[in-house]
Design a protein around this motif. Structure first.
Motif, PDB file in Angstrom:
ATOM      1  N   ASN A 152       8.300  -5.519   3.520  1.00  0.00           N
ATOM      2  CA  ASN A 152       9.001  -6.537   2.749  1.00  0.00           C
ATOM      3  C   ASN A 152       9.834  -5.874   1.653  1.00  0.00           C
ATOM      4  O   ASN A 152       9.305  -5.432   0.624  1.00  0.00           O
ATOM      5  N   GLY A 202       3.332  -6.684  -3.791  1.00  0.00           N
ATOM      6  CA  GLY A 202       4.414  -7.665  -3.705  1.00  0.00           C
ATOM      7  C   GLY A 202       4.156  -8.938  -4.482  1.00  0.00           C
ATOM      8  O   GLY A 202       4.986  -9.841  -4.519  1.00  0.00           O
ATOM      9  N   THR A 225       3.592  -0.998  -1.687  1.00  0.00           N
ATOM     10  CA  THR A 225       2.283  -0.890  -1.031  1.00  0.00           C
ATOM     11  C   THR A 225       2.328   0.225   0.009  1.00  0.00           C
ATOM     12  O   THR A 225       1.471   1.118   0.019  1.00  0.00           O
ATOM     13  N   ASN A 252       3.715  -5.983   4.426  1.00  0.00           N
ATOM     14  CA  ASN A 252       3.377  -5.384   3.137  1.00  0.00           C
ATOM     15  C   ASN A 252       4.649  -5.054   2.371  1.00  0.00           C
ATOM     16  O   ASN A 252       5.709  -4.832   2.955  1.00  0.00           O
ATOM     17  N   ASN A 253       4.489  -4.979   1.085  1.00  0.00           N
ATOM     18  CA  ASN A 253       5.590  -4.641   0.190  1.00  0.00           C
ATOM     19  C   ASN A 253       5.950  -3.150   0.296  1.00  0.00           C
ATOM     20  O   ASN A 253       5.113  -2.326   0.667  1.00  0.00           O
TER      21      ASN A 253
END
Ligand SMILES: Cc1cc2nc3c(=O)[nH]c(=O)nc-3n(C[C@H](O)[C@H](O)[C@H](O)COP(=O)(O)O)c2cc1C
Ligand code: FES
Lengths: 407, 147
Positions: free
Chosen positions: A82, A56, A205, A201-202
């Motif tokens: 996220n 991210g 990810t 976390n993105n």
């Protein structure tokens, strides 16, 4: 030429995202089963061993982050994905979610098991209402199949604020507040959503996680660049022939990305600049194109990998015009909580407008450098800290474009 | 049209659900009327100022009345270099209004937006959230005709 390598987008174009059986038949949810047969500590150790770092923008070691949340005793913990994806020029999280939503859920559920959380949220930007619908349908299928077990996932929709991609602003937004970043510490793994330990976390990810559990941390650590292993999903925009999404090992160079995968510059024109990592990324001149895209190599040249947006500009582009637009973006998106960002982004935009209109002087350039320097250390969150980067890097690398407009 | 009170009631049990409620109200009414914000404040047990603070923080939420169809034009850098300004001019001309305005018949509102994540097809506009890519001035009439 280097080849694409599909880890995150392993199922791209191969499965129907709204048919969970397709995902399961492609080996999906096996990694979650495997993780649940391991100890929580072993799952975290495997992710740490892979050296997976956040996709991210901040590049923090995912396993290490999980370990913080794992180590805190609490009656409730949360996992947040996220999916705010606000960096202009970026649409990779949309591509991942639209094509393989279960890969994201599986990564979240593995994280939930590892840290001891039974509730997950996906914070999806308001610009993607169609993705929200798709995610909700896919979640319903996962629940009907029972593959997620006790782990529950809920989608929340953002409402058009770039700063809400910042993890503590995002948490505020889920709580129903204005999306203003919090003071840190405490960091979310210790005290996040409703004060509980929270992993943010993105999307990308999380989409890596199942593969790491399935094939092992060592396998992943061996892909791409050693200090930031794996692949990166990039979105190519601007004056490049192929405006498209690609996934490449992290040791691929910028030149390979633009001239190999991207097919070079449109209409037979010449390359002038590329801005990588989204609108807060630094501008990169021709002389630095042989840099690998991994996090640390990019940082070393004063740029960032960021979200993986690759915005290419040809020789006809007026850098001052583009950077003025970017300065306008930050002036608009600053949340106003801290003065250096609220005032700084406004003054920077004013100065860029002045330069663009032909009324700027050498003194204004010096002022922008000074202001940018102050903002990069004094602002509360990454928004204000990174906002001056396009201005500062273009003054360094494309000074001629500024000089041509000065009085 | 659903009453905003009914809409709000659907979300009061959701922790932090005020933004979800605002989204749902706006989907019905295309903006957030003052009474709806006050009602939401009561339902979620927060001061009106706080509810209003939330409503005005997010660019997707509008406290001003808008047209039935909200057209947003992306002005982020990739769309900017791809010719967003010409699309703006074409839309303003076709609708006879300026950016930020609503047509007298209440049918269309023109707004700027930042990147909507469809940058493979710049310049991009959205109408009620639905994206249209690779927009050129001569495509504008055709796109508008569907509304
Ligand atoms: C202004 C700002 C915007 C951000 N936007 C995003 C975003 O859209 N998506 C994202 O994943 N991270 C974004 N981040 C980074 C998050 O704060 C956080 O580092 C990230 O979600 C952690 O996940 P990762 O470790 O998997 O990358 C943003 C940070 C800042 C300061
Ligand atoms: S830059 Fe316009 S849609 Fe992304």
């Amino acid at each position: 030429m280097a080849e694409e390598m599909r880890v995150v987008l392993r199922n791209y174009g191969k499965i129907d995202p709204l048919n969970i059986d397709d995902y399961i038949n492609a080996g999906g949810y096996k990694a979650l089963e495997k993780a649940r047969s391991m100890s929580q500590a072993d799952v975290i150790a495997e992710v740490r061993k892979s050296n997976l770092r956040g996709r991210g923008g901040a590049g923090f070691n995912a396993g290490m982050k999980w370990n913080f949340a794992y180590g805190v005793q609490a009656d409730q913990k949360y996992v947040i994905c996220n999916a705010d994806e606000g960096e202009p020029g970026t649409y990779k999280d949309r591509i991942i979610m639209e094509n393989d939503p279960h890969a994201v859920f599986e990564g979240m559920a593995i994280c939930g098991y590892a840290i001891g959380a039974n509730k997950g949220y996906i914070y999806c930007r308001g610009e993607y209402p169609y993705v929200v619908d798709l995610l909700n349908q896919a979640i319903a299928q996962a629940k009907a199949k029972g593959v997620l077990g006790e782990f529950d996932i809920e989608v929340r929709m953002g409402a058009g604020a770039y700063v809400c991609g910042e993890e503590t602003a995002l948490i505020e937004s889920i709580e129903g507040h204005r999306g203003e970043p919090r003071y840190k510490p405490p960091f979310p793994p210790v005290s996040g959503l409703w004060g509980k330990p929270t992993i943010v976390n993105n999307v990308e990810t999380f989409a890596n996680v199942a593969q790491i559990i399935e094939k092992g941390g060592d396998w992943y650590a061996g892909l791409g660049a050693a200090s930031y292993p794996g692949t990166k999903v990039l979105t190519l925009t601007g004056d490049v022939v192929n405006r498209t999404v690609i996934e490449v090992p992290t040791n691929t160079t910028i030149r390979e990305v633009i001239f190999g995968f991207g097919g070079g510059i449109r209409d037979g024109k010449k390359f002038k600049a590329v801005q990588i990592g989204g609108t807060s990324g630094g501008f990169i001149p021709e002389s630095l194109l042989d840099t690998p895209i991994d996090f640390d190599s990019m940082t070393a040249i004063g740029a960032v990998l960021g979200s993986g947006a690759v915005f290419v500009m040809d020789e006809t582009r007026d850098i001052v015009d583009v950077v003025e637009r970017i300065a306008g973006f930050f002036e608009h998106e600053s949340c106003g909580k801290c003065a250096p960002c609220r005032e700084g982004t406004m003054r920077m935009y004013e100065l860029m407008k002045k330069v663009k209109s032909g009324k700027g002087t050498v003194k204004d350039i010096e002022l922008m450098k000074k202001l940018g320097g102050v903002m990069s250390v004094a602002c509360l969150c990454g928004l204000g800290q990174a906002a001056p980067s396009p201005v500062l890097t273009t003054i360094t690398h494309f000074r001629a474009d500024y000089d041509a407009k000065l009085q | 049209m659903a009453d905003y009170k009914d809409i709000i009631a659907r979300y009061t049990a959701v922790p932090g659900g005020i933004i979800e409620a605002f989204h749902a109200i706006q989907k019905e009414m295309s903006y957030l009327p003052e009474e709806a914000i006050i009602a939401a404040a009561e339902a979620f047990k927060v001061p009106v100022a706080q509810a209003y603070g939330v409503a005005t923080f997010y660019s997707y939420l509008s406290v001003k009345s808008r047209g039935k169809n909200v057209i947003r034009i992306c002005e982020s850098a990739p769309c900017h270099v791809a010719g967003a300004a010409e699309v703006v001019a074409a839309l303003e001309k076709a609708l006879g209004i300026k950016m930020g305005e609503t047509t007298p018949d209440g049918k269309f509102t023109l707004e700027f937006t930042e990147c909507v994540g469809q940058c493979q097809a710049t310049p991009v506009i959205t109408i009620n959230g639905k994206p249209y890519g690779d927009v050129t001035p001569d495509k504008v009439a055709g796109i508008l005709a569907a509304y």
